[in-house]
Scaffold this motif. Structure first.
Motif, PDB file in Angstrom:
ATOM      1  N   VAL A  56      47.401  24.231 -10.258  1.00 12.41           N
ATOM      2  CA  VAL A  56      48.596  24.906 -10.756  1.00 12.41           C
ATOM      3  C   VAL A  56      48.352  26.406 -10.705  1.00 12.41           C
ATOM      4  O   VAL A  56      47.408  26.907 -11.293  1.00 12.41           O
ATOM      5  CB  VAL A  56      48.924  24.458 -12.190  1.00 12.41           C
ATOM      6  CG1 VAL A  56      50.107  25.234 -12.717  1.00 12.41           C
ATOM      7  CG2 VAL A  56      49.214  22.969 -12.200  1.00 12.41           C
ATOM      8  N   MET A  57      49.201  27.078  -9.958  1.00  6.85           N
ATOM      9  CA  MET A  57      49.009  28.512  -9.779  1.00  6.85           C
ATOM     10  C   MET A  57      49.311  29.238 -11.090  1.00  6.85           C
ATOM     11  O   MET A  57      50.286  28.942 -11.760  1.00  6.85           O
ATOM     12  CB  MET A  57      49.963  28.998  -8.695  1.00  6.85           C
ATOM     13  CG  MET A  57      49.567  30.280  -8.054  1.00  6.85           C
ATOM     14  SD  MET A  57      50.680  30.659  -6.692  1.00  6.85           S
ATOM     15  CE  MET A  57      52.195  30.934  -7.559  1.00  6.85           C
ATOM     16  N   LEU A  58      48.494  30.137 -11.417  1.00  8.63           N
ATOM     17  CA  LEU A  58      48.740  30.920 -12.618  1.00  8.63           C
ATOM     18  C   LEU A  58      49.753  32.010 -12.300  1.00  8.63           C
ATOM     19  O   LEU A  58      49.606  32.742 -11.336  1.00  8.63           O
ATOM     20  CB  LEU A  58      47.449  31.569 -13.126  1.00  8.63           C
ATOM     21  CG  LEU A  58      46.496  30.642 -13.854  1.00  8.63           C
ATOM     22  CD1 LEU A  58      45.292  31.442 -14.336  1.00  8.63           C
ATOM     23  CD2 LEU A  58      47.183  29.996 -15.049  1.00  8.63           C
ATOM     24  N   MET A  59      50.793  32.073 -13.119  1.00  4.16           N
ATOM     25  CA  MET A  59      51.760  33.156 -12.934  1.00  4.16           C
ATOM     26  C   MET A  59      51.224  34.397 -13.605  1.00  4.16           C
ATOM     27  O   MET A  59      50.578  34.339 -14.640  1.00  4.16           O
ATOM     28  CB  MET A  59      53.083  32.789 -13.596  1.00  4.16           C
ATOM     29  CG  MET A  59      53.822  31.679 -12.932  1.00  4.16           C
ATOM     30  SD  MET A  59      55.091  32.271 -11.833  1.00  4.16           S
ATOM     31  CE  MET A  59      56.090  33.277 -12.904  1.00  4.16           C
ATOM     32  N   ILE A  61      43.950  22.825 -18.345  1.00  5.03           N
ATOM     33  CA  ILE A  61      44.966  23.324 -17.433  1.00  5.03           C
ATOM     34  C   ILE A  61      44.707  22.664 -16.107  1.00  5.03           C
ATOM     35  O   ILE A  61      43.636  22.784 -15.530  1.00  5.03           O
ATOM     36  CB  ILE A  61      44.914  24.857 -17.317  1.00  5.03           C
ATOM     37  CG1 ILE A  61      45.327  25.468 -18.662  1.00  5.03           C
ATOM     38  CG2 ILE A  61      45.817  25.346 -16.210  1.00  5.03           C
ATOM     39  CD1 ILE A  61      45.248  26.953 -18.695  1.00  5.03           C
ATOM     40  N   ALA A  62      45.703  21.921 -15.669  1.00  6.88           N
ATOM     41  CA  ALA A  62      45.491  21.132 -14.470  1.00  6.88           C
ATOM     42  C   ALA A  62      45.104  22.011 -13.294  1.00  6.88           C
ATOM     43  O   ALA A  62      45.669  23.082 -13.116  1.00  6.88           O
ATOM     44  CB  ALA A  62      46.764  20.355 -14.146  1.00  6.88           C
ATOM     45  N   PRO A  63      44.148  21.600 -12.509  1.00 13.63           N
ATOM     46  CA  PRO A  63      43.782  22.370 -11.333  1.00 13.63           C
ATOM     47  C   PRO A  63      44.911  22.348 -10.309  1.00 13.63           C
ATOM     48  O   PRO A  63      45.689  21.398 -10.260  1.00 13.63           O
ATOM     49  CB  PRO A  63      42.552  21.630 -10.799  1.00 13.63           C
ATOM     50  CG  PRO A  63      42.647  20.253 -11.345  1.00 13.63           C
ATOM     51  CD  PRO A  63      43.351  20.381 -12.655  1.00 13.63           C
TER      52      PRO A  63
END
Lengths: 183, 416, 253
Positions: free
Chosen positions: C30-33, C26-28
């Motif tokens: 990128v905010m987790l929803m 998971i690309a750093p």
């Protein structure tokens, strides 16, 4: 002027108060007739009357209730369910119209669904036979639809997210995929 | 002792009578045909859309519904306010009130998206809906006015005429208030959100109703050869003049109130200055034809004595009334709603734009069908029941009647 | 045509998803929803007033010219381009459940756009005026039309201050099984009620917005993302003067 010559016996009877007895008799006869016809219609086994139904046995051999109950009461159940679903969001499947269609829609030679209200199809054949207007499909879909892509996508996404604790939206997946591709 | 007014059903055997009834029937059938087209195809065949939600049928329906309660006024003046002169006019007034409400409701109901579900309107009622109040008010009006007619025609019930007349009068005020409130309670739209709409609709109903009544009365008497004295015509046309003046006042106040608040300036500008058809209909139709000209005619020293001119004045009030309904109902929708004040807005859904509307022949047909139904009901009813007085001559109607003319004639003969 | 596109999209999705899963990265940045805000309600349980579903729309994030939310709504609810119906209706007669509105400041000419749909008012004027009660508000705040008892009088459309409702001007045949709609009745945004009931926890528009301009959630839950965001930032209701307490709130108008 107003009193045109009347021909019907019923009208004659009602216009003359002296004929009250006649009216009572007529009402009684009507009741007897209606009761008799009800009894008769119940006693004649439904298997022997009505149109031949196209039923897709591939989806199982049993409806949610015995066939004669469904014949008589399907609308009662559907209407009850309709209000529950519409007003309260209760979406049990047993009497859901969507499930009826899922099961009762047949496919043609080209493996495409035929609308259930098309002539000769499950709903229409009976309703045509009994001359009862079929109003459901003014609004409701007449065949199953698996093309609505959002539910499917979101279901898969959800499953995917549950397993991998990953983001859910298309854009994020796109971003991820793009970055993965770049690497 | 003064002679008593007698009523009788009209003969109604002439070719002209059946021709008239047939013409109304033809328009009614054409109207129902238009309904069939609209319902079979859906409303896409009409000019109505998601911006102009209520179109020409509502113009006719609302006009007829408020006119219906106005027509009843003539009867109310007799029974509620005790003016004896109006008593012989009451039966026809009540009959036409029922007929016009029937015609208006026919138009309203047949323009529904699902007229086949009309029964639902009676079985499911939302008590908070102004429309639902109206759905209760309509049958109440039929019942009250029906009973009123019965009380007037049935000798034994005559003495209760005042009470039932009063009840019907109060009911008709409620009905017109309800109809006006359908629009007046719509807070979302600049053109509607005004409490003054309800009283304005009541005054308009007085005017439209009386114009329709007077025109019909003159036609009925003329075509059946029954005498209609000048005193009746004079009184009714003077009353019409007062109602027109009152309508004028309300239109003035309505727009003045609107003009005072800056938020409504653009709406007022639209109606009064650069709204194209709506501006023309407002000034030429509503104000010119509907108010100024008929007012001038009914108070003109010589024109006001001519029946032809009075008839024209009535027709003008009716035409102006339809124009006013068009301006209020369609104009109020055509003007864009102010959803984002302070911004110029645009979208694919007509935000910020004047909505266009081109009425279809089907809508016009339905509206005219409704009027045809009302007139056909009236024409048929006066044939089967005694609604129309045998004579409305001055001798019967005018309390100050002096047979002056006959004296003159005698004098002339003497001189000869 | 449309189905092909969908299939194409599905293929893309699966390829990419598999690719992502395979790399396991998971690309750093990128905010987790937050997922699973809305647990699926059991099928036999009624919607409850413990929830109040709503949307928070950030018009600053809404990208000019983008109409992904509209497209998603169309395909999810089978109207507009998501259906083969409504061919006879003209442009003004076709249904629109959601639209993008461009706002231009009269003074500065600054333009921005935002999506408009049914605002799911707590005190909905459409519900007040409906003569039969076909317009109604569900316990969880979703405003719907019961088309079984809608007589097509269109009074709700007159009353709605947001022009959120459409009337169906012709026969329809290509509905989605989840979204009944038909001639002579009025309809509007359902807040993807079928998705909510299924426990998707989002709407098609929110799901499709690649700019995160639309946030779906439970306004009654103080811990939901939407509530937290609304506590953090100033938000507005459209036509707040009408005091309707809308379920759809905006930022940046």
């Amino acid at each position: 002027m107003f009193a045109q010559p009347v021909t019907s016996k019923w009208v004659l009877a009602t216009t003359n108060p002296a004929n009250l007895g006649v009216i009572v008799k007529q009402i009684r006869n009507l009741f007897i007739f209606l009761t008799l016809s009800l009894v008769m219609s119940g006693s004649v086994m439904a298997d022997s009357v009505g149109p031949e139904l196209k039923i897709n046995r591939a989806n199982g051999d049993k409806c949610v209730l015995p066939a004669d109950e469904m014949r008589k009461d399907h609308m009662k159940h559907l209407q009850h369910q309709r209000d529950d679903t519409m007003r309260d969001g209760i979406r049990t499947e047993k009497f859901s119209l969507k499930e009826c269609i899922n099961c009762h829609a047949n496919k043609d030679e080209a493996d495409k669904y035929i609308p259930v209200n098309a002539p000769g199809e499950f709903c229409q054949s009976c309703h045509a036979y009994t001359s009862v207007k079929l109003d459901c499909f003014e609004c409701h879909a007449t065949k199953p639809r698996d093309t609505a892509f959002h539910p499917i996508v979101s279901d898969k996404m959800k499953a995917f997210a549950d397993v991998h604790d990953a983001p859910k939206t298309k854009s994020m997946l796109d971003t991820i995929a793009a970055k993965a591709g770049a690497k | 002792m003064k002679p008593v007014v007698h009523y009788s059903a009209i003969e109604g055997r002439s070719l002209a009578f059946w021709g008239l009834l047939g013409t109304f029937g033809l328009f009614l059938v054409l109207g129902l045909g238009a309904v069939w087209v609209m319902e079979h195809n859906g409303h896409h065949v009409t000019g109505m859309n998601n911006q102009i939600i209520w179109g020409l049928p509502h113009v006719f329906a609302v006009f007829m519904i408020i006119a219906a309660s106005g027509i009843l006024n003539v009867a109310s003046i007799a029974s509620v306010f005790g003016k004896k002169m109006y008593k012989p006019l009451s039966r026809l007034s009540a009959l036409m009130a029922i007929a016009f409400l029937g015609g208006g409701l026919m138009v309203l109901m047949l323009d529904l998206g699902r007229p086949d579900r009309l029964v639902i309107a009676a079985t499911y009622l939302n008590p908070k809906s102004v429309f639902a109040w109206n759905i209760l008010l309509y049958p109440g009006f039929f019942a009250a006015v029906g009973a009123y007619i019965w009380f007037m025609m049935e000798r034994r019930m005559n003495r209760y005429t005042h009470q039932i007349g009063l009840f019907a009068f109060v009911w008709r005020l409620l009905l017109t208030t309800g109809t006006g409130s359908i629009f007046g309670f719509v807070v979302a739209r600049n053109g509607y959100d005004a409490a003054v709409l309800a009283p304005m609709f009541i005054i308009m109903s007085f005017g439209f109703g009386l114009a329709i009544y007077l025109l019909s009365l003159m036609a009925t008497c003329r075509w059946t050869g029954r005498e209609l004295g000048d005193s009746v015509v004079r009184q009714l046309k003077n009353l019409l003049g007062v109602f027109i003046a009152a309508m004028f006042y309300f239109v003035f106040v309505f727009h003045l109130t609107s003009l005072y608040g800056t938020e409504n300036h653009s709406f007022e500008n639209f109606i009064l200055v650069d709204g194209g058809l709506f501006t023309q209909l407002f000034w030429i139709g509503w104000v010119g034809v509907g108010l100024v000209l008929p007012l001038a005619i009914v108070y003109h020293p010589s024109m006001s004595k001519s029946r032809a001119w009075i008839g024209i004045a009535c027709a003008m009030v009716i035409a102006g009334g339809l124009a006013s309904m068009y301006v209020i109902i369609i104009g109020g929708q055509a003007f864009p709603m102010s959803i984002f004040p302070g911004f110029e807005v645009s979208s694919s859904f007509g935000d910020g734009q004047i909505a266009s509307y081109a009425p279809s022949i089907w809508e016009l047909g339905l509206g005219i069908g409704g009027i045809a139904l009302a007139l056909a009901m009236t024409t048929f009813a006066i044939k089967v029941l005694p609604f129309v007085p045998d004579s409305l001559s001055d001798e019967l109607m005018d309390p100050h009647y002096t047979p002056a003319k006959e004296v003159e004639v005698e004098a002339e003969t003497d001189a000869a | 045509m449309n189905e092909q596109k969908i299939d194409q999209y599905r293929r893309d999705f699966f390829t990419k998803a598999t690719a992502t899963a395979a790399t396991g990265v998971i690309a750093p940045g990128v905010m987790l929803m937050q997922v699973g805000q809305a647990q699926a309600r059991p099928l036999d349980q009624a919607a409850s007033n413990k929830n109040r579903w709503g949307l928070l729309i950030d018009s600053n994030k809404c990208a000019d010219g983008c109409s992904d939310c509209v497209k998603a709504c169309e395909s999810e609810n089978a109207w507009g381009s998501g259906s083969t119906d409504e061919q006879k209706s003209d442009a003004g007669q076709k249904a629109q459940w959601i639209r993008t509105v461009t706002l231009k400041n009269k003074l500065t000419s600054k333009e921005h756009q935002l999506p408009m749909m049914c605002q799911h008012c707590e005190q909905p004027p459409c519900v007040d005026v409906c003569p039969t009660g076909a317009s109604f508000k569900r316990a969880d705040g979703i405003v719907l039309v019961d088309k079984h008892i809608c007589i097509g009088c269109r009074y709700c459309m007159m009353a709605c201050p947001y022009k959120a409702r459409s009337f169906i001007h012709e026969d329809l045949h290509d509905q989605s099984p989840d979204v009944p709609r038909g001639k002579g009745t009025v309809e509007s945004c359902t807040l993807c009620v079928h998705k909510i009931d299924r426990g998707d926890g989002t709407t098609a528009c929110a799901e499709a917005c690649t700019h995160q301009a639309i946030l779906f959630g439970d306004l009654n839950d103080p811990n939901s993302t939407i509530s937290i965001e609304m506590k953090k930032h100033a938000t507005t209701q459209i036509r707040a003067d009408l005091n309707l307490n809308t379920g759809v709130r905006y930022r940046g108008i």
